[in-house]
Design an enzyme around this catalytic site. Structure first.
Site, mmCIF file in Angstrom:
data_model
loop_
_atom_site.group_PDB
_atom_site.id
_atom_site.type_symbol
_atom_site.label_atom_id
_atom_site.label_comp_id
_atom_site.label_asym_id
_atom_site.label_seq_id
_atom_site.Cartn_x
_atom_site.Cartn_y
_atom_site.Cartn_z
ATOM 1 N N HIS A 16 -9.486 -3.974 9.825
ATOM 2 C CA HIS A 16 -9.437 -3.745 8.383
ATOM 3 C C HIS A 16 -9.896 -4.987 7.599
ATOM 4 O O HIS A 16 -10.250 -4.881 6.425
ATOM 5 C CB HIS A 16 -8.003 -3.416 7.939
ATOM 6 C CG HIS A 16 -7.677 -1.948 7.897
ATOM 7 N ND1 HIS A 16 -8.506 -1.017 7.318
ATOM 8 C CD2 HIS A 16 -6.585 -1.259 8.321
ATOM 9 C CE1 HIS A 16 -7.936 0.189 7.399
ATOM 10 N NE2 HIS A 16 -6.772 0.074 8.012
ATOM 11 N N HIS A 72 -6.775 -2.181 15.065
ATOM 12 C CA HIS A 72 -6.988 -1.439 13.813
ATOM 13 C C HIS A 72 -6.726 -2.333 12.595
ATOM 14 O O HIS A 72 -7.569 -2.438 11.700
ATOM 15 C CB HIS A 72 -6.071 -0.211 13.802
ATOM 16 C CG HIS A 72 -6.158 0.623 12.565
ATOM 17 N ND1 HIS A 72 -6.926 1.760 12.492
ATOM 18 C CD2 HIS A 72 -5.577 0.485 11.345
ATOM 19 C CE1 HIS A 72 -6.814 2.281 11.273
ATOM 20 N NE2 HIS A 72 -5.996 1.534 10.563
ATOM 21 N N GLU A 73 -5.579 -2.966 12.577
ATOM 22 C CA GLU A 73 -5.237 -3.782 11.403
ATOM 23 C C GLU A 73 -6.172 -4.992 11.299
ATOM 24 O O GLU A 73 -6.588 -5.361 10.203
ATOM 25 C CB GLU A 73 -3.772 -4.235 11.444
ATOM 26 C CG GLU A 73 -2.747 -3.119 11.615
ATOM 27 C CD GLU A 73 -2.895 -1.952 10.656
ATOM 28 O OE1 GLU A 73 -3.395 -2.162 9.539
ATOM 29 O OE2 GLU A 73 -2.528 -0.817 11.021
ATOM 30 N N GLY A 131 2.951 2.587 10.783
ATOM 31 C CA GLY A 131 2.663 1.815 11.994
ATOM 32 C C GLY A 131 2.508 0.324 11.706
ATOM 33 O O GLY A 131 3.153 -0.508 12.335
ATOM 34 N N MET A 134 0.388 -2.694 8.676
ATOM 35 C CA MET A 134 -0.307 -2.867 7.401
ATOM 36 C C MET A 134 -1.208 -4.087 7.434
ATOM 37 O O MET A 134 -0.807 -5.166 7.863
ATOM 38 C CB MET A 134 0.741 -2.981 6.280
ATOM 39 C CG MET A 134 0.153 -3.153 4.906
ATOM 40 S SD MET A 134 -0.838 -1.712 4.418
ATOM 41 C CE MET A 134 -2.058 -2.529 3.404
ATOM 42 N N GLU A 135 -2.423 -3.903 6.930
ATOM 43 C CA GLU A 135 -3.504 -4.890 7.072
ATOM 44 C C GLU A 135 -3.557 -5.959 5.994
ATOM 45 O O GLU A 135 -4.628 -6.518 5.740
ATOM 46 C CB GLU A 135 -4.844 -4.141 7.091
ATOM 47 C CG GLU A 135 -5.261 -3.512 5.742
ATOM 48 C CD GLU A 135 -4.907 -2.040 5.568
ATOM 49 O OE1 GLU A 135 -3.955 -1.574 6.223
ATOM 50 O OE2 GLU A 135 -5.578 -1.369 4.767
ATOM 51 N N ASN A 136 -2.446 -6.323 5.345
ATOM 52 C CA ASN A 136 -2.442 -7.356 4.307
ATOM 53 C C ASN A 136 -3.323 -8.543 4.710
ATOM 54 O O ASN A 136 -3.255 -9.010 5.840
ATOM 55 C CB ASN A 136 -1.024 -7.871 4.082
ATOM 56 C CG ASN A 136 -0.013 -6.753 4.059
ATOM 57 O OD1 ASN A 136 -0.079 -5.882 3.208
ATOM 58 N ND2 ASN A 136 0.896 -6.742 5.030
ATOM 59 N N GLU A 158 0.855 -1.192 0.000
ATOM 60 C CA GLU A 158 0.000 0.000 0.000
ATOM 61 C C GLU A 158 0.884 1.233 0.000
ATOM 62 O O GLU A 158 1.834 1.290 0.765
ATOM 63 C CB GLU A 158 -0.908 0.030 1.223
ATOM 64 C CG GLU A 158 -1.888 1.193 1.149
ATOM 65 C CD GLU A 158 -2.892 1.234 2.301
ATOM 66 O OE1 GLU A 158 -2.781 0.435 3.250
ATOM 67 O OE2 GLU A 158 -3.778 2.081 2.229
ATOM 68 N N GLU A 174 -9.944 3.972 6.122
ATOM 69 C CA GLU A 174 -9.135 4.429 7.259
ATOM 70 C C GLU A 174 -9.963 5.153 8.327
ATOM 71 O O GLU A 174 -9.837 4.859 9.519
ATOM 72 C CB GLU A 174 -7.969 5.296 6.779
ATOM 73 C CG GLU A 174 -6.933 4.525 5.939
ATOM 74 C CD GLU A 174 -6.347 3.308 6.636
ATOM 75 O OE1 GLU A 174 -6.536 3.135 7.857
ATOM 76 O OE2 GLU A 174 -5.706 2.479 5.942
#
Ligand code: TRP
Ligand code: ZN
Length: 878
Positions: A307, A303-304, A267, A269-271, A127, A326
């Site tokens: 997502h 948070h991740e 911070g 990443m939500e892969n 991203e 987001e």
């Protein structure tokens, strides 16, 4: 590095791609210098695309080895390949398959986008547009594909091989190599692709979803750090349960993995199924992490994870819709933390973050709408406006519709758009459909930049028991938008009686008032309340129901009363904070060491500190006066950071002296035993004790108390706070020098802890800060290539050392500009983000303004500047 071309992307230019990529099969043969990537793309022309539409795939610095169309190698004339683009003009009519081979050098990738190495671990960050640094692709979020990934690597250096989805196969290869195959059944955009390979340690656990599916959980960390991942695992399991309970959302794969790496631009990443984290937001134990670290880990893990639905199952049509995932996901992580901790304290922390990070953005040259309409570099739009204000907008939807209807809208969103690449219009529509309301005026929160300003004046008619509020709203002009439209602002209020309880009052006209909320929809509005038995104090913007600035003509008496008695803790904090802020503004302009107001504030703070009915965490927040940066922001123009510094110190000294005995006694009472728990209540007690340490040290004028807390500390929260008091109040005392040396020796092998050491020293106020920070850039633990180190030392200096960075002679700016230029050569994204510390330069007094402008201009003139940095610097200059 992409050199700036000046190209601007516009929302109105959106059109779907001509081709769809139904399946993406990748094989990686990993090597630091020569990684071989083979991708097989199953491509289909979209129905309404022109028959002769060329296929234009994105690339970024790629080296093409070979290209095969439906099994035949394409001749040199059959395509056009540059490092940044692959174009094929003549294609079969139906669907076809393309095999592309590229070669990468992860070792040389210092931008940390695409495939790179972090401490010997292969990892990816795609991203927003990093996938095109791995292979040619339609690298845009509305092109969604099913991925199968085969990873091959030497078994000795990379025993762990991970990618998205579920593991399907693995085994040995020749020459000590091995492989693993991963398959992700869910359609996903390329920005959610991830691969990790290396010699990692792991902790495992499992989670059973409410429908009975067992999910294997893994957290992978550099070897030897496993024990510090247990809190993150706990936070993950709590996040999974919470999303089921609160939003009815279940996880959808057999495994969920998290990897922590040392080199990471942001911070986390939500892969899909394979979140990758900055290790700062995974690793924690009481010895090495503060309570703030624990809270951040909990929030970011959540948070991740969240997502997975808001971002992955429903993604964004294009990057203009970034806030769709987001803002909404920040809202969800805020709610999670509120449920895990204290709601009021969490809300105040959110308001502080919003005001200190988003308000200056909205009020400066980088202002943009929550949903921007144009960008040059999308990396520069991962901003506080998109994230934090984006979350506030979702919160306002809930305030306007009520919690129940809001939840119905969310349910409809998931039902209607699962599998889609959606837009903000889609999101708003579900709430219109479930509520039957027209949200078109409300939608301006997404489209119009700038912090709305609301002013309130009041009149009370004693004989009729009637209160009237005259309310006016305005939105200040922002770059590219000089005229603003009138917004729908939900303003929660309360009318507080003499005994501190809320008075019952009926609105004269109920159309603009419901459930404690005034709905402002016109430029000027008058709201009347009747049936009052006494003149109330008016509590405005309760719970911070709208992200606005507020002016109301209220007497100091009323404000002090609200600071003591408002039943809404957020408004109560705002009342107190506003008084402190106004006092600091006044005394920074005209010093008044004997001020009567300071004495009254000291008295209120004393009462709050002693009030056992209030949570310690709340008391800690209330006792912390606005920061120097907060005061500067409130002043807004012709800022003299030195004067603000003096005013703040003076006030702290007065508060400390007036409450000396009580604060010392309470400090003693709050001493914990040796057991440690990271829970919110224990953390709150530590926070209060640490604030009191600062006041007590100010009153005593000696480092003894802080030195002894440093020595006796049984956890990092106590130790780091004591070190900060020593360094900031007594920078040259021998105890301070000794404590800094002790800290360095104790944690010399732990970079994340040394970051705290860098931060504490970077924030020692005054002229000498610059040479101290300059000296630390030569420290063995500092590295210009590691984003965490750069942010801790250089970023913190610029963002949090008002007197050091804003030195009147401009030397702070010069040093900072040099570091930005240095970082940019390796990592444009991190450099651009650093440069945003200049965003409020026009608010400074003329001398400093001149120095700041000169440094910005100097950066802008560097030849071959990246799009990232050029975009920020040019917009900042205006
Ligand atoms: N999507 C990520 C998040 O907010 C953040 C992110 C965006 C990111 N771009 C990035 C992380 C680049 C690392 C590098 O959860
Ligand atoms: Zn996010």
């Amino acid at each position: 590095m992409t050199i700036d071309t000046g190209k601007v992307y516009r929302l109105e230019d959106y059109r779907p791609s001509d081709y769809a990529i139904r399946a993406t099969d990748l094989t990686f043969r990993l090597d630091p210098h020569h990684t071989l990537v083979t991708v097989t793309l199953s491509i289909e022309r979209r129905e309404d695309a022109a028959l002769d539409a060329p296929l234009v795939l994105d690339g970024d610095g790629l080296k093409l080895l070979s290209l095969t169309l439906d099994g035949t190698q394409l001749p040199a004339g059959g395509f056009e390949a540059t490092p940044d683009r692959l174009t094929i003009a003549r294609l079969p009519k139906g669907s076809f398959s393309l095999v592309i081979e590229t070669e990468l050098a992860p070792e040389a990738n210092s931008a940390l986008m695409g495939l790179y190495l972090s401490n010997g671990v292969y990892c990816t960050q795609c991203e927003a547009e990093g996938f095109r640094r791995i292979t040619y692709f339609l690298d845009r979020p509305d092109v969604m594909s099913v991925y199968t990934v085969r990873v091959e690597a030497p078994k000795s250096s990379a025993p762990i091989l991970l990618s998205n989805g579920n593991p399907v196969e693995g085994g040995e290869l020749a020459d000590g190599w091995h492989y693993a195959v991963w398959h992700d059944p869910h359609l996903k955009p390329s920005y959610l692709f991830a691969l990790v390979a290396g010699d990692l340690g792991r902790i495992t656990d499992s989670f059973t979803t409410r429908s009975g599916r067992t999910v294997e959980l893994g957290i992978y960390v550099e070897k030897g750090k496993e024990a510090r991942a247990t809190y993150a695992m706990d936070a993950l399991k709590r996040s999974m349960s919470w999303d089921e309970e609160v939003f009815g959302l279940e996880y959808d794969l057999d495994v969920f993995n998290i990897v922590a790496v040392s080199d990471f631009n942001m911070g986390a990443m939500e892969n899909k199924g394979l979140n990758i984290f900055n290790d700062k937001y995974v690793l924690a134990d009481e010895e090495t992490a503060t309570d703030a670290d624990f809270a951040n880990i909990e929030a970011i893990i959540a948070h991740e994870y969240f997502h997975n639905w808001t971002g992955n199952r429903i993604t964004c049509r294009d990057w203009f819709q970034l806030c769709l995932k987001e803002g909404l996901t920040v809202f969800r992580d805020h709610e999670f933390s509120s449920d895990m901790r204290s709601r009021a304290v969490k809300r105040i922390a959110e308001v502080r973050t919003l005001k200190s990070l988003q308000f200056p953005e909205d009020q400066g040259p980088l202002a943009h709408p929550v949903r921007p309409r144009r960008y040059r570099e999308i990396n520069n739009f991962y901003t506080a406006t998109v994230y934090e204000k984006g979350s506030e907008v979702v919160r306002m939807i809930r305030t306007i519709l009520g919690a129940e209807t809001f939840r119905k809208g969310m349910d409809l969103y998931f039902e209607r758009h699962d599998g889609d690449a959606a837009t903000i219009e889609d999101f708003l529509k579900v709430f219109e459909d479930v509520s039957g309301r027209d949200l078109s005026q409300f939608a301006l929160w997404y489209h119009q930049a700038g912090t709305p300003h609301v002013s309130v004046s009041t009149a009370y008619d004693e004989t009729r028991g009637e209160l009237s509020l005259d309310i006016e709203q305005s939105v200040p002009p922002t770059p590219l938008e000089s005229r603003k439209r009138v917004m729908h602002i939900p303003l929660a209020i309360g009318l507080v009686g003499k005994d501190g309880s809320d008075l019952d009052a009926a609105p004269v006209d109920a159309t603009s008032f419901a459930d404690g909320v005034i709905h402002l929809k016109k430029r000027r509005q008058t709201v009347r309340f009747t049936g009052l038995s006494e003149r109330p104090a008016i509590s405005l913007n309760r719970g911070f129901s709208a992200p606005i600035t507020l002016a109301s003509e209220q007497s100091v008496e009323d404000r002090l009363f609200l600071a003591r008695h408002d039943s809404d803790l957020v408004a109560r904090w705002q009342a107190l904070n506003g008084l402190l802020s106004d006092h600091l503004i006044e005394t920074s302009k005209a010093p008044a060491p004997q001020s009567n107001m300071a004495g009254r504030l000291a008295e209120v703070l004393g009462a709050i500190a002693a009030d056992d009915a209030l949570e310690p965490a709340y008391r800690a927040l209330a006792l912390t006066p606005p920061s120097e940066a907060d005061v500067a922001r409130e002043i807004g123009s012709n800022i003299d950071p030195d004067a603000i510094h003096v005013a703040r110190n003076t006030l702290v000294d007065i508060i400390a002296a007036a409450n000396r005995e009580a604060f010392e006694a309470l400090y003693g009472d709050l001493q914990g035993d040796d057991s440690f728990s990271p829970d919110a209540e224990s953390a709150g007690r530590r926070a209060l004790r640490n604030v009191l340490l600062d006041y007590a040290s100010a009153a005593q004028g000696t480092p003894e108390l802080a030195a002894s807390q440093y020595r006796d500390a049984t956890n990092m929260t106590e130790r780091a706070a004591a070190l900060a008091v020593l360094a900031h109040r007594f920078p040259t005392e021998t105890q301070t020098v000794a404590a800094l040396a002790d800290f360095e020796a104790r944690y010399g092998d732990n970079p994340l802890v040394l970051d705290k050491w860098f931060q504490i020293q970077a924030t020692i106020p005054g002229e000498a800060a610059l040479s101290r920070v300059e000296g630390l850039t030569a420290h063995g633990a500092f590295s210009i290539g590691n984003p965490n180190r750069v942010r801790s030392l250089i970023g913190t200096f610029a963002s949090s050392n008002q007197t050091g960075f804003h030195r009147a002679d401009g030397a702070g700016y010069r040093f900072f500009a040099d570091r930005i230029i240095e970082v940019e050569k390796r990592n444009p994204q991190v450099a651009a983000r650093l440069a945003t510390a200049f965003r409020s330069w026009r608010s400074l007094e003329p001398g400093r303004q001149g120095h700041a402008r000169a440094e910005l201009a100097r950066i802008a003139a560097v030849p071959g500047l990246s799009t990232d940095l050029k975009d920020i610097v040019e917009r900042t200059l205006g």
